[in-house]
Design a protein around this motif. Structure first.
Motif, PDB file in Angstrom:
ATOM      1  N   PRO A 155      -4.737 -20.552  24.837  1.00 24.80           N
ATOM      2  CA  PRO A 155      -3.951 -20.735  23.621  1.00 24.80           C
ATOM      3  C   PRO A 155      -4.814 -21.162  22.448  1.00 24.80           C
ATOM      4  O   PRO A 155      -5.718 -21.993  22.587  1.00 24.80           O
ATOM      5  CB  PRO A 155      -2.968 -21.854  24.008  1.00 24.80           C
ATOM      6  N   ALA A 156      -4.536 -20.604  21.293  1.00 26.35           N
ATOM      7  CA  ALA A 156      -5.195 -21.012  20.053  1.00 26.35           C
ATOM      8  C   ALA A 156      -4.257 -20.712  18.890  1.00 26.35           C
ATOM      9  O   ALA A 156      -3.684 -19.625  18.812  1.00 26.35           O
ATOM     10  CB  ALA A 156      -6.522 -20.293  19.861  1.00 26.35           C
ATOM     11  N   VAL A 157      -4.105 -21.693  18.020  1.00 25.46           N
ATOM     12  CA  VAL A 157      -3.190 -21.600  16.886  1.00 25.46           C
ATOM     13  C   VAL A 157      -3.889 -22.162  15.656  1.00 25.46           C
ATOM     14  O   VAL A 157      -4.617 -23.162  15.758  1.00 25.46           O
ATOM     15  CB  VAL A 157      -1.888 -22.397  17.156  1.00 25.46           C
ATOM     16  N   VAL A 158      -3.703 -21.536  14.515  1.00 27.70           N
ATOM     17  CA  VAL A 158      -4.226 -22.037  13.246  1.00 27.70           C
ATOM     18  C   VAL A 158      -3.115 -22.054  12.219  1.00 27.70           C
ATOM     19  O   VAL A 158      -2.355 -21.082  12.103  1.00 27.70           O
ATOM     20  CB  VAL A 158      -5.396 -21.172  12.716  1.00 27.70           C
ATOM     21  N   SER A 159      -3.012 -23.156  11.474  1.00 18.46           N
ATOM     22  CA  SER A 159      -2.005 -23.269  10.418  1.00 18.46           C
ATOM     23  C   SER A 159      -2.645 -23.837   9.158  1.00 18.46           C
ATOM     24  O   SER A 159      -3.393 -24.811   9.214  1.00 18.46           O
ATOM     25  CB  SER A 159      -0.863 -24.180  10.883  1.00 18.46           C
ATOM     26  N   TRP A 160      -2.349 -23.192   8.030  1.00 16.65           N
ATOM     27  CA  TRP A 160      -2.705 -23.707   6.701  1.00 16.65           C
ATOM     28  C   TRP A 160      -1.603 -23.211   5.775  1.00 16.65           C
ATOM     29  O   TRP A 160      -1.712 -22.146   5.163  1.00 16.65           O
ATOM     30  CB  TRP A 160      -4.084 -23.211   6.272  1.00 16.65           C
ATOM     31  N   PRO A 161      -0.508 -23.956   5.695  1.00 17.91           N
ATOM     32  CA  PRO A 161       0.714 -23.435   5.063  1.00 17.91           C
ATOM     33  C   PRO A 161       0.536 -22.889   3.655  1.00 17.91           C
ATOM     34  O   PRO A 161       1.206 -21.920   3.285  1.00 17.91           O
ATOM     35  CB  PRO A 161       1.646 -24.654   5.078  1.00 17.91           C
ATOM     36  N   SER A 162      -0.343 -23.480   2.872  1.00 17.44           N
ATOM     37  CA  SER A 162      -0.461 -23.035   1.480  1.00 17.44           C
ATOM     38  C   SER A 162      -1.297 -21.772   1.322  1.00 17.44           C
ATOM     39  O   SER A 162      -1.273 -21.155   0.252  1.00 17.44           O
ATOM     40  CB  SER A 162      -1.064 -24.153   0.621  1.00 17.44           C
ATOM     41  N   GLN A 163      -2.021 -21.351   2.378  1.00 14.95           N
ATOM     42  CA  GLN A 163      -2.960 -20.251   2.211  1.00 14.95           C
ATOM     43  C   GLN A 163      -2.854 -19.135   3.253  1.00 14.95           C
ATOM     44  O   GLN A 163      -3.155 -17.985   2.932  1.00 14.95           O
ATOM     45  CB  GLN A 163      -4.399 -20.792   2.232  1.00 14.95           C
ATOM     46  N   LEU A 164      -2.459 -19.441   4.460  1.00 15.70           N
ATOM     47  CA  LEU A 164      -2.466 -18.440   5.517  1.00 15.70           C
ATOM     48  C   LEU A 164      -1.056 -17.966   5.853  1.00 15.70           C
ATOM     49  O   LEU A 164      -0.079 -18.699   5.618  1.00 15.70           O
ATOM     50  CB  LEU A 164      -3.128 -19.009   6.779  1.00 15.70           C
ATOM     51  N   PRO A 165      -0.930 -16.750   6.408  1.00 18.79           N
ATOM     52  CA  PRO A 165       0.387 -16.255   6.807  1.00 18.79           C
ATOM     53  C   PRO A 165       1.051 -17.182   7.819  1.00 18.79           C
ATOM     54  O   PRO A 165       0.388 -17.953   8.517  1.00 18.79           O
ATOM     55  CB  PRO A 165       0.068 -14.891   7.427  1.00 18.79           C
ATOM     56  N   ARG A 166       2.361 -17.057   7.914  1.00 20.68           N
ATOM     57  CA  ARG A 166       3.128 -17.893   8.842  1.00 20.68           C
ATOM     58  C   ARG A 166       3.841 -17.031   9.868  1.00 20.68           C
ATOM     59  O   ARG A 166       4.332 -15.955   9.559  1.00 20.68           O
ATOM     60  CB  ARG A 166       4.170 -18.724   8.082  1.00 20.68           C
ATOM     61  N   GLY A 167       3.905 -17.547  11.092  1.00 20.89           N
ATOM     62  CA  GLY A 167       4.679 -16.899  12.133  1.00 20.89           C
ATOM     63  C   GLY A 167       4.135 -15.558  12.587  1.00 20.89           C
ATOM     64  O   GLY A 167       4.885 -14.731  13.119  1.00 20.89           O
ATOM     65  N   GLU A 168       2.844 -15.328  12.412  1.00 19.72           N
ATOM     66  CA  GLU A 168       2.245 -14.056  12.802  1.00 19.72           C
ATOM     67  C   GLU A 168       1.356 -14.221  14.036  1.00 19.72           C
ATOM     68  O   GLU A 168       0.952 -15.333  14.394  1.00 19.72           O
ATOM     69  CB  GLU A 168       1.439 -13.465  11.646  1.00 19.72           C
ATOM     70  N   THR A 169       1.072 -13.085  14.667  1.00 20.94           N
ATOM     71  CA  THR A 169       0.219 -13.051  15.851  1.00 20.94           C
ATOM     72  C   THR A 169      -1.014 -12.208  15.561  1.00 20.94           C
ATOM     73  O   THR A 169      -0.931 -11.228  14.825  1.00 20.94           O
ATOM     74  CB  THR A 169       0.988 -12.454  17.049  1.00 20.94           C
ATOM     75  N   ARG A 170      -2.133 -12.605  16.118  1.00 24.92           N
ATOM     76  CA  ARG A 170      -3.363 -11.849  15.984  1.00 24.92           C
ATOM     77  C   ARG A 170      -3.859 -11.447  17.372  1.00 24.92           C
ATOM     78  O   ARG A 170      -4.038 -12.300  18.242  1.00 24.92           O
ATOM     79  CB  ARG A 170      -4.452 -12.672  15.276  1.00 24.92           C
TER      80      ARG A 170
END
Length: 457
Positions: free
Chosen positions: A319-334
């Motif tokens: 598992p790996a998750v990245v969040s940066w609400p002001s700059q990166l997309p939300r709720g997406e998968t890579r």
């Protein structure tokens, strides 16, 4: 007092930090590193019997990776790869570091035979500190405890946690591999806090860092010791999972105990008004443990073969998750291939921090974070893992493992145990060994890995 000690550490950091651009332009960075969490042991990764709303929420506000690889299938080298962006054996950590210091060794000296982070290794803490960030290590270290390898020698302005591989969460002693040893430290000083639950202490210390009054952003390495054994979940979660079979019930309770502390950590960022401008990275260090001290299991790799110590997907695809609400997309998968060594150059790019002059194996995946259509920087290259006695290389769909490690090794033939060639795209469960059918691929991958090692040495 711990709070006073922390304030002094930050005052010193502020006084000595080099000039940098204004704080609002630089995001905070929080790296949450889980310990021995299985490849599918979150709801957002397919677990149906776990409650993990905080980490799942992080994925909802950010990006989740489906082909993310750790730097190693075991604790110490995995951490070395993350912190330096280098293959672990190139910074002195081909395998697990030595045990915690003995009770009577206050200078933290250690045998030169123990794997440990090299004194000249350049960590993210050193790079972010040079750019004017406050830097903190909270939790498990397990990268050596000698003078050159401990956290304060590797760029961290503040450190709180244990130096060895694991502790009892209430006594803060390690009870295996030699005599019982107390292993709780704050800025190189042994601290005694008997009876206090270590994960709670971690959150308390991290909250002080987050909420400290400062014009400097922070870089925090929050290295949880959960769900690594000993399984010591909260009573409410032990009750909640009472209907699960043993040892899944014990492991699940510890995963949800971890999730609760992640929730508290994220709330501290929210309460400080810093969530929009904080990059939060979450990953597991390696696959779930099937060691005796872990009750021979409890975690799950889902469709993947292998576990901790194994270079099959279950040991390193996590598992790996990245969040940066002001700059990166939300709720997406890579779905692109990403490696733990990639985080260092990626964070440097996202934060506008100059990378070190020293070479690194990681590649920035900032483009992948911003667009699902971006190519992985590893699409046409090699990825390597090497623990000395066993190694692996992935190139395109092929992955070659030399001297397979597997808990159920009796399920392997002698040929499969020596050389195992997987086509990860066709057979992610790695049930079929293509080595005898594809000798040319085996020869090519073997030569590539041996050339890489020769360049290292």
């Amino acid at each position: 007092m711990p709070g006073r000690c922390l304030s002094i550490a930050w005052c010193l950091a502020i006084a000595t930090a080099p000039p940098a651009w204004s704080a609002p332009e630089r995001p905070n960075v929080l790296v949450i590193f889980a310990d021995d969490q299985g490849a599918v042991d979150l709801n957002c990764y397919g677990a149906k019997d776990l409650s993990t709303p905080a980490i799942d929420g992080l994925a909802e506000r950010g990006l989740r990776f489906t082909q993310f690889y750790s730097a190693a299938p075991v604790c110490s080298p995995s951490r070395a790869g993350l912190l330096t962006g280098r293959y672990p054996w190139r910074v002195g950590v081909a395998n697990n570091a030595g045990p915690a210091p003995q009770e009577n060794i206050n200078d933290l000296s250690e045998s030169t035979d123990n794997p440990r982070l090299a004194g000249d290794a350049v960590t993210m803490a050193e790079v972010f500190g040079a750019a004017g960030y406050r830097t903190a290590h909270i939790g498990k270290w397990h990268l050596g405890h000698g003078p050159a390898s401990r956290p304060l020698s590797q760029g961290f302005g503040y450190s709180f946690g244990h130096l060895g591989g694991c502790i009892d969460n209430y006594t803060h002693f390690t009870y295996w591999n030699g005599p019982n040893r107390h292993d709780l430290w704050e800025n190189n000083t042994r601290v005694r806090m008997p009876g206090r639950f270590f994960p709670d202490l971690m959150v308390d210390k991290a909250t002080e860092v987050i909420q400290a009054e400062s014009d400097q952003p922070f870089f925090m390495y929050f290295a949880s010791n959960m769900p690594h054994y000993p399984y010591q979940g909260d009573t409410k979660w032990l009750d909640y999972y009472a209907g699960l079979p043993y040892p899944r019930n014990l492991y699940a309770a510890f995963v949800s105990t971890l999730d609760d502390r992640v929730a508290r950590l994220l709330k501290a960022i929210d309460d400080a008004g810093k969530r929009e401008d904080t990059i939060v990275l979450y990953q597991s260090d390696n696959g779930h443990s099937r060691e005796m001290r872990a009750h021979l299991g409890g975690g799950s790799a889902g469709p993947y073969r292998g576990e901790k110590f194994s270079l099959f997907e279950g040991g390193i695809r996590l598992p790996a998750v990245v969040s940066w609400p002001s700059q990166l997309p939300r709720g997406e998968t890579r779905g692109q291939v990403v490696h733990a060594c990639d985080w260092a150059p990626t964070l440097y790019e996202l934060c506008g921090v100059a990378p070190p002059a020293a070479p690194i194996e990681g590649k920035s995946v900032a483009g992948v974070l911003k667009s699902a259509d971006a190519s992985s920087p590893h699409a046409a290259g090699d990825l390597h893992w090497d623990l000395g006695k066993q190694w692996a290389i992935r190139r395109g769909p092929w992955k070659l493992i030399y001297r397979v490690s597997l808990h159920d090794k009796q399920s392997l033939s002698a040929e499969d145990a020596e050389w195992f060639l997987s086509n990860v795209e066709l057979d992610p469960s790695e049930k079929q060994n293509y080595a005898s059918d594809e000798p040319g691929v085996v020869a090519d991958l073997r030569a590539r890995h041996e050339a890489m090692r020769a360049a290292t040495e």
